[in-house]
Design a protein around this motif. Structure first.
Motif, PDB file in Angstrom:
ATOM      1  N   GLN A  93     -43.569  -0.743 -90.872  1.00 43.73           N
ATOM      2  CA  GLN A  93     -42.481  -1.637 -91.250  1.00 43.73           C
ATOM      3  C   GLN A  93     -42.935  -2.578 -92.356  1.00 43.73           C
ATOM      4  OE1 GLN A  93     -41.583  -4.036 -87.839  1.00 43.73           O
ATOM      5  NE2 GLN A  93     -43.491  -5.147 -87.905  1.00 43.73           N
ATOM      6  N   SER A  94     -42.003  -3.285 -92.915  1.00 47.22           N
ATOM      7  CA  SER A  94     -42.338  -4.305 -93.889  1.00 47.22           C
ATOM      8  C   SER A  94     -42.717  -5.572 -93.149  1.00 47.22           C
ATOM      9  CB  SER A  94     -41.142  -4.606 -94.797  1.00 47.22           C
ATOM     10  OG  SER A  94     -41.018  -3.621 -95.781  1.00 47.22           O
ATOM     11  N   ALA A  95     -43.869  -6.102 -93.474  1.00 46.59           N
ATOM     12  CA  ALA A  95     -44.312  -7.339 -92.839  1.00 46.59           C
ATOM     13  C   ALA A  95     -43.812  -8.514 -93.666  1.00 46.59           C
ATOM     14  CB  ALA A  95     -45.831  -7.360 -92.768  1.00 46.59           C
ATOM     15  N   THR A  96     -43.473  -9.581 -92.994  1.00 49.00           N
ATOM     16  CA  THR A  96     -43.065 -10.788 -93.710  1.00 49.00           C
ATOM     17  C   THR A  96     -44.311 -11.531 -94.175  1.00 49.00           C
ATOM     18  OG1 THR A  96     -43.079 -12.213 -91.760  1.00 49.00           O
ATOM     19  CG2 THR A  96     -41.034 -11.007 -92.223  1.00 49.00           C
ATOM     20  N   SER A  97     -44.120 -12.392 -95.147  1.00 47.74           N
ATOM     21  CA  SER A  97     -45.230 -13.202 -95.646  1.00 47.74           C
ATOM     22  C   SER A  97     -45.831 -14.036 -94.522  1.00 47.74           C
ATOM     23  CB  SER A  97     -44.748 -14.098 -96.789  1.00 47.74           C
ATOM     24  OG  SER A  97     -45.810 -14.843 -97.312  1.00 47.74           O
ATOM     25  N   ALA A  98     -44.987 -14.569 -93.648  1.00 47.12           N
ATOM     26  CA  ALA A  98     -45.462 -15.389 -92.528  1.00 47.12           C
ATOM     27  C   ALA A  98     -46.347 -14.568 -91.582  1.00 47.12           C
ATOM     28  CB  ALA A  98     -44.286 -15.981 -91.767  1.00 47.12           C
ATOM     29  N   GLN A  99     -45.976 -13.308 -91.323  1.00 43.29           N
ATOM     30  CA  GLN A  99     -46.784 -12.451 -90.455  1.00 43.29           C
ATOM     31  C   GLN A  99     -48.150 -12.182 -91.080  1.00 43.29           C
ATOM     32  OE1 GLN A  99     -43.866  -9.274 -90.237  1.00 43.29           O
ATOM     33  NE2 GLN A  99     -43.774  -9.499 -88.003  1.00 43.29           N
ATOM     34  N   ILE A 100     -48.161 -11.936 -92.379  1.00 45.25           N
ATOM     35  CA  ILE A 100     -49.407 -11.647 -93.078  1.00 45.25           C
ATOM     36  C   ILE A 100     -50.321 -12.871 -93.059  1.00 45.25           C
ATOM     37  CG2 ILE A 100     -50.392 -11.134 -95.348  1.00 45.25           C
ATOM     38  CD1 ILE A 100     -47.865  -9.338 -95.762  1.00 45.25           C
ATOM     39  N   ALA A 104     -54.050 -13.285 -91.373  1.00 44.55           N
ATOM     40  CA  ALA A 104     -55.198 -13.805 -92.125  1.00 44.55           C
ATOM     41  C   ALA A 104     -55.811 -14.990 -91.393  1.00 44.55           C
ATOM     42  CB  ALA A 104     -54.770 -14.209 -93.533  1.00 44.55           C
ATOM     43  N   GLY A 105     -54.974 -15.882 -90.897  1.00 42.91           N
ATOM     44  CA  GLY A 105     -55.471 -17.045 -90.160  1.00 42.91           C
ATOM     45  C   GLY A 105     -56.281 -16.634 -88.941  1.00 42.91           C
ATOM     46  N   GLN A 110     -67.648 -20.477 -87.517  1.00 44.10           N
ATOM     47  CA  GLN A 110     -69.061 -20.112 -87.424  1.00 44.10           C
ATOM     48  C   GLN A 110     -69.878 -20.676 -88.580  1.00 44.10           C
ATOM     49  OE1 GLN A 110     -69.833 -15.907 -87.142  1.00 44.10           O
ATOM     50  NE2 GLN A 110     -72.036 -16.163 -87.270  1.00 44.10           N
ATOM     51  N   TYR A 111     -69.349 -20.587 -89.800  1.00 44.71           N
ATOM     52  CA  TYR A 111     -70.092 -21.024 -90.981  1.00 44.71           C
ATOM     53  C   TYR A 111     -69.698 -22.423 -91.452  1.00 44.71           C
ATOM     54  CZ  TYR A 111     -71.821 -16.294 -91.112  1.00 44.71           C
ATOM     55  OH  TYR A 111     -72.429 -15.111 -90.783  1.00 44.71           O
ATOM     56  N   ARG A 112     -68.838 -23.098 -90.676  1.00 49.69           N
ATOM     57  CA  ARG A 112     -68.381 -24.453 -90.987  1.00 49.69           C
ATOM     58  C   ARG A 112     -67.894 -24.554 -92.437  1.00 49.69           C
ATOM     59  NH1 ARG A 112     -73.250 -27.829 -89.521  1.00 49.69           N
ATOM     60  NH2 ARG A 112     -74.333 -25.886 -89.785  1.00 49.69           N
ATOM     61  N   ILE A 113     -67.030 -23.638 -92.809  1.00 53.64           N
ATOM     62  CA  ILE A 113     -66.452 -23.612 -94.155  1.00 53.64           C
ATOM     63  C   ILE A 113     -65.388 -24.700 -94.233  1.00 53.64           C
ATOM     64  CG2 ILE A 113     -65.162 -22.232 -95.821  1.00 53.64           C
ATOM     65  CD1 ILE A 113     -66.413 -19.742 -94.449  1.00 53.64           C
ATOM     66  N   PRO A 114     -65.557 -25.665 -95.139  1.00 51.57           N
ATOM     67  CA  PRO A 114     -64.612 -26.790 -95.182  1.00 51.57           C
ATOM     68  C   PRO A 114     -63.239 -26.429 -95.737  1.00 51.57           C
ATOM     69  CG  PRO A 114     -66.307 -27.053 -96.851  1.00 51.57           C
ATOM     70  CD  PRO A 114     -66.673 -25.846 -96.043  1.00 51.57           C
ATOM     71  N   GLY A 115     -63.172 -25.426 -96.589  1.00 49.39           N
ATOM     72  CA  GLY A 115     -61.892 -25.032 -97.166  1.00 49.39           C
ATOM     73  C   GLY A 115     -61.919 -23.588 -97.616  1.00 49.39           C
ATOM     74  N   LEU A 116     -60.795 -22.913 -97.468  1.00 45.02           N
ATOM     75  CA  LEU A 116     -60.717 -21.504 -97.816  1.00 45.02           C
ATOM     76  C   LEU A 116     -59.301 -21.165 -98.239  1.00 45.02           C
ATOM     77  CD1 LEU A 116     -62.149 -18.642 -97.688  1.00 45.02           C
ATOM     78  CD2 LEU A 116     -61.148 -18.455 -95.400  1.00 45.02           C
ATOM     79  N   VAL A 117     -59.181 -20.387 -99.299  1.00 46.98           N
ATOM     80  CA  VAL A 117     -57.891 -19.857 -99.721  1.00 46.98           C
ATOM     81  C   VAL A 117     -58.081 -18.350 -99.900  1.00 46.98           C
ATOM     82  CG1 VAL A 117     -56.087 -19.854-101.478  1.00 46.98           C
ATOM     83  CG2 VAL A 117     -57.279 -21.992-100.917  1.00 46.98           C
ATOM     84  N   VAL A 118     -57.203 -17.582 -99.276  1.00 46.28           N
ATOM     85  CA  VAL A 118     -57.268 -16.128 -99.351  1.00 46.28           C
ATOM     86  C   VAL A 118     -55.951 -15.627 -99.919  1.00 46.28           C
ATOM     87  CG1 VAL A 118     -57.528 -13.989 -98.035  1.00 46.28           C
ATOM     88  CG2 VAL A 118     -58.776 -16.029 -97.335  1.00 46.28           C
ATOM     89  N   GLY A 119     -56.042 -14.818-100.956  1.00 45.35           N
ATOM     90  CA  GLY A 119     -54.860 -14.177-101.519  1.00 45.35           C
ATOM     91  C   GLY A 119     -54.745 -12.774-100.952  1.00 45.35           C
ATOM     92  N   ILE A 120     -53.551 -12.394-100.540  1.00 41.05           N
ATOM     93  CA  ILE A 120     -53.327 -11.091 -99.930  1.00 41.05           C
ATOM     94  C   ILE A 120     -52.136 -10.434-100.620  1.00 41.05           C
ATOM     95  CG2 ILE A 120     -52.795  -9.865 -97.786  1.00 41.05           C
ATOM     96  CD1 ILE A 120     -53.657 -12.962 -96.699  1.00 41.05           C
ATOM     97  N   THR A 121     -52.327  -9.197-101.007  1.00 45.90           N
ATOM     98  CA  THR A 121     -51.210  -8.412-101.546  1.00 45.90           C
ATOM     99  C   THR A 121     -50.962  -7.261-100.591  1.00 45.90           C
ATOM    100  OG1 THR A 121     -51.798  -8.989-103.820  1.00 45.90           O
ATOM    101  CG2 THR A 121     -50.369  -7.077-103.512  1.00 45.90           C
ATOM    102  N   TRP A 122     -49.755  -7.208-100.048  1.00 44.03           N
ATOM    103  CA  TRP A 122     -49.378  -6.169 -99.093  1.00 44.03           C
ATOM    104  C   TRP A 122     -48.048  -5.588 -99.534  1.00 44.03           C
ATOM    105  CZ3 TRP A 122     -51.169  -3.154 -95.433  1.00 44.03           C
ATOM    106  CH2 TRP A 122     -50.289  -2.555 -94.542  1.00 44.03           C
ATOM    107  N   GLN A 123     -48.054  -4.315 -99.863  1.00 38.53           N
ATOM    108  CA  GLN A 123     -46.862  -3.602-100.313  1.00 38.53           C
ATOM    109  C   GLN A 123     -46.181  -4.344-101.463  1.00 38.53           C
ATOM    110  OE1 GLN A 123     -44.573  -2.984 -96.714  1.00 38.53           O
ATOM    111  NE2 GLN A 123     -45.872  -1.268 -96.088  1.00 38.53           N
ATOM    112  N   GLY A 124     -46.984  -4.805-102.412  1.00 42.13           N
ATOM    113  CA  GLY A 124     -46.473  -5.479-103.605  1.00 42.13           C
ATOM    114  C   GLY A 124     -46.056  -6.925-103.397  1.00 42.13           C
TER     115      GLY A 124
END
Length: 101
Positions: free
Chosen positions: A25-32, A36-37, A46-60
């Motif tokens: 099915q098509s996943a919504t942006s919120a589901q994706i 990721a979260g 585990q690594y005490r990362i203070p900040g992280l931004v992940v870009g995800i492209t799913w089905q365009g």
């Protein structure tokens, strides 16, 4: 000139455990973003990362998962527009590469 006090971004290869139902099915942006979260939360802790931004492209469709802070000083939140500064200790880097080669 002193560098800004930015959170260190760690480049990680974390396999996403995508539910099989998303392939059918098509996943919504919120589901994706939720997936990721859930995927990155243990690594962030585990690594005490203070900040992280992940870009995800799913089905365009482009989505971003942002958490934590971009700058510890001033408590600036990480956003999809955050640019992190990566720092590498060259001596450690060259020593480690030498061990591999």
């Amino acid at each position: 000139m002193k560098s800004p006090n930015l959170a260190l971004a760690v480049v990680l290869s974390v396999p996403f455990a995508l539910p099989a139902s998303l392939f059918a099915q098509s996943a919504t942006s919120a589901q994706i973003v939720d997936i990721a979260g859930a995927s990155f939360a243990p690594v962030i802790e585990q690594y005490r990362i203070p900040g992280l931004v992940v870009g995800i492209t799913w089905q365009g469709q482009h989505s971003f998962y942002a958490t934590g802070v971009a700058a510890r000083k001033g408590n600036v939140a990480a956003t999809p527009d955050t640019i992190f500064e990566l720092r590498v200790d060259q001596q450690d880097f060259h020593r480690d590469v030498g061990r591999i080669g």
